[in-house]
Design a protein around this motif. Structure first.
Motif, PDB file in Angstrom:
ATOM      1  N   ILE A 284       0.827  -1.220   0.000  1.00 39.30           N
ATOM      2  CA  ILE A 284       0.000   0.000   0.000  1.00 39.30           C
ATOM      3  C   ILE A 284       0.856   1.263   0.000  1.00 39.30           C
ATOM      4  O   ILE A 284       0.578   2.226  -0.739  1.00 39.30           O
ATOM      5  N   SER A 285       1.911   1.290   0.782  1.00 37.64           N
ATOM      6  CA  SER A 285       2.741   2.499   0.845  1.00 37.64           C
ATOM      7  C   SER A 285       3.438   2.750  -0.491  1.00 37.64           C
ATOM      8  O   SER A 285       3.594   3.907  -0.912  1.00 37.64           O
ATOM      9  N   TYR A 286       3.835   1.662  -1.173  1.00 39.82           N
ATOM     10  CA  TYR A 286       4.470   1.843  -2.478  1.00 39.82           C
ATOM     11  C   TYR A 286       3.446   2.292  -3.518  1.00 39.82           C
ATOM     12  O   TYR A 286       3.761   3.091  -4.405  1.00 39.82           O
ATOM     13  N   GLN A 287       2.221   1.817  -3.412  1.00 40.48           N
ATOM     14  CA  GLN A 287       1.154   2.277  -4.315  1.00 40.48           C
ATOM     15  C   GLN A 287       0.929   3.775  -4.158  1.00 40.48           C
ATOM     16  O   GLN A 287       0.669   4.488  -5.140  1.00 40.48           O
ATOM     17  N   GLU A 288       1.049   4.280  -2.916  1.00 41.37           N
ATOM     18  CA  GLU A 288       0.877   5.729  -2.687  1.00 41.37           C
ATOM     19  C   GLU A 288       1.994   6.517  -3.362  1.00 41.37           C
ATOM     20  O   GLU A 288       1.755   7.585  -3.939  1.00 41.37           O
ATOM     21  N   GLN A 289       3.225   5.983  -3.316  1.00 38.43           N
ATOM     22  CA  GLN A 289       4.337   6.645  -4.004  1.00 38.43           C
ATOM     23  C   GLN A 289       4.094   6.676  -5.519  1.00 38.43           C
ATOM     24  O   GLN A 289       4.347   7.691  -6.182  1.00 38.43           O
TER      25      GLN A 289
END
Length: 527
Positions: A284-289
């Motif tokens: 999820i955090s990489y998707q936000e990036q």
């Protein structure tokens, strides 16, 4: 005295003008056209044959009406010395590189004001005596408009299928100034047959360039032609070309292609994502990036997108011989192969379903911030209007369960259903897509997805890359190069169009360890 002096001065001036005129006229060349053009009997016969759409031939002149009327005149200029000098003057001109979706070659500036003696004489003959002859043959009044330039086609240069139609153009002409030329050298003038919708079908006739040969044809709704790719690495296809202007022929309404069938997502849960996609992209955090970067530039490439073993499996399966590849057209719009979905191997079909799955729609929403799933919240601007999907294309089948869930989560309000369309494509020598008017008229906001396979060591000079350009402009906005297992996402507005650059002969000149064709999954998603 003053009156007499003025008269003498005037006389001296007149003498100087006459001497100057005499000196300048000595540099003006004259050109004689072939005898066939000068004979009244031949002109009458050509006029009758052109009017009746029948064949006619005499000496160096031939009129053929298949697949559309065109005339070939060999030894068009009677003086060999003149032709050689004309060629020399043309080769000394400055040439501009021309390259877009339709063509790649070198062209001079317009020659209507050039002062070189042989170029000037050629221009005068074409738009003087020959224009008069051609007007008599066609039975129309051709304008004195001068529209002429010089073109150089060298290795891999090409001019793809088009009809030349533009307001005022009545007859196209090409004068070839080439070395001995064979069909294996490429650079042929290919004439296309057309179907009942006035769309080009296939090459019906190929004309091999020949020294001092003039080819002309009437510009019409069926005058589709191309200059095939030059395959010779050491010959230059030099020509003079342009148009005679006059009243345009009547044109039927332009054929409108059926709308592309669009589909809602397939009911597949997130399990399919864990099976196929690199775990990095499910964080999820990489998707936000990714979303932050995408919202800044409206495009992104996600390398190593599929799990390595899945990517290898699909790559190998795409090379299987039992897949049915169908040629897509018409050639004035596109030329590549697409796979029949019914013939896809199981792993390729599963990958196809992955890109159409509900879980993947949601993943794309997380990557881009676009509203491709009901769980993705809409902003105020999106709440203002909901477009009817039927205006832009038919939606085939909807998921009642997903729609009802979406409406429940949206307070019972009816919302639009995100849809997509896609295909599995094979790109090889001669493949391309072109920009066209219908595409510009139907352009809409969309998210493009391209996932390539089998393009290890594919070089930019081969072509096959996807260009994004602004409507009615040649300026490049973005280029997407084929790269193995690199998922390209591009969001485009209504003023952004795309094409795939012609795959040229260099792609075939590679050793066995390098690919000379590649595949991709191409999808378009609509909110």
């Amino acid at each position: 005295m003053s009156s007499k002096r003025a008269q003498n001065e005037s006389g001296d001036t007149d003498m100087k003008k006459k001497k100057k005129k005499k000196r300048s006229s000595s540099s003006v060349e004259t050109v004689e056209l072939c005898g066939a053009v000068e004979e009244e009997e031949v002109k009458r016969a050509v006029k009758e044959a052109w009017s009746n759409k029948t064949h006619y031939s005499k000496g160096d002149l031939e009129l053929d009406c298949h697949p559309f009327p065109h005339c070939i005149i060999k030894n068009f200029l009677s003086s060999q010395t003149f032709v050689e000098n004309l060629q020399r003057e043309l080769l000394e001109l400055s040439f501009n590189e021309k390259s877009n979706d339709l063509y790649k070659f070198k062209q001079s500036d317009d020659l209507k004001k050039r002062k070189e003696p042989h170029i000037a004489a050629m221009r005068a003959a074409l738009f003087g005596r020959f224009r008069s002859w051609l007007g008599d043959v066609l039975g129309v009044e051709l304008e004195p408009t001068v529209d002429i330039s010089c073109a150089k086609y060298e290795y891999t240069d090409v001019l793809l299928c088009h009809d030349d139609e533009l307001e005022g153009r009545r007859v196209a002409f090409i004068l070839y100034l080439v070395p001995p030329w064979q069909s294996s050298d490429g650079g042929t003038l290919d004439l296309y047959s057309t179907d009942s919708n006035f769309q080009p079908e296939s090459i019906a006739k190929s004309l091999v360039p020949s020294w001092n040969t003039l080819v002309l044809f009437e510009v019409s709704p069926v005058s589709f032609h191309q200059v095939s790719e030059v395959l010779s690495q050491d010959k230059c296809r030099l020509s003079l070309s342009g148009w005679f202007h006059g009243p345009s022929l009547e044109r039927p309404p332009r054929f409108k292609e059926p709308s592309i069938l669009k589909h809602p997502h397939l009911p597949r849960d997130e399990t399919v994502l864990f099976e196929w996609i690199n775990p990095l992209y499910l964080d999820i955090s990489y998707q936000e990036q990714i979303q932050t970067e995408f919202e800044d530039s409206s495009e992104i490439q996600l390398k190593d997108f599929l799990k390595e073993e899945k990517f290898r499996e699909v790559s190998e399966a795409l090379r299987q011989t039992h897949i049915q590849w169908m040629q897509t057209g018409p050639p004035n719009k596109r030329c590549y192969e697409s796979a029949s979905l019914d013939s896809l191997p199981e792993c390729v079909n599963t990958c196809w379903e992955l890109l159409r799955s509900e879980a993947f729609f949601l993943l794309l929403s997380n990557f881009t911030g676009l509203h491709l799933h009901y769980l993705c919240p809409k902003d105020e601007e999106d709440e203002e209007t909901e477009k009817d999907n039927k205006e832009e294309g038919e939606v085939a089948g909807t998921s009642a369960e997903s729609s009802s869930r979406a409406e429940a989560d949206n307070g019972g309000k009816k919302i639009s259903t995100p849809v997509c369309c896609g295909e599995v494509r094979r790109w090889s020598h001669g493949s391309y897509t072109l920009l066209h008017d219908a595409e510009a008229a139907q352009a809409e906001y969309a998210l493009d997805l391209i996932l390539p396979f089998g393009c290890t060591d594919w070089q930019k000079e081969f072509g096959g890359f996807t260009y994004y350009v602004a409507n009615e402009e040649d300026e490049e906005l973005l280029t997407v190069h084929p790269e193995d297992n690199s998922l390209a996402l591009v969001y485009r507005d209504k003023e952004t169009l795309k094409f795939v650059k012609h795959v040229n002969h260099k792609s075939t000149q590679v050793d066995s360890s390098t690919c000379n064709e590649f595949y991709d999954f191409s999808f378009v998603y609509y909110e």
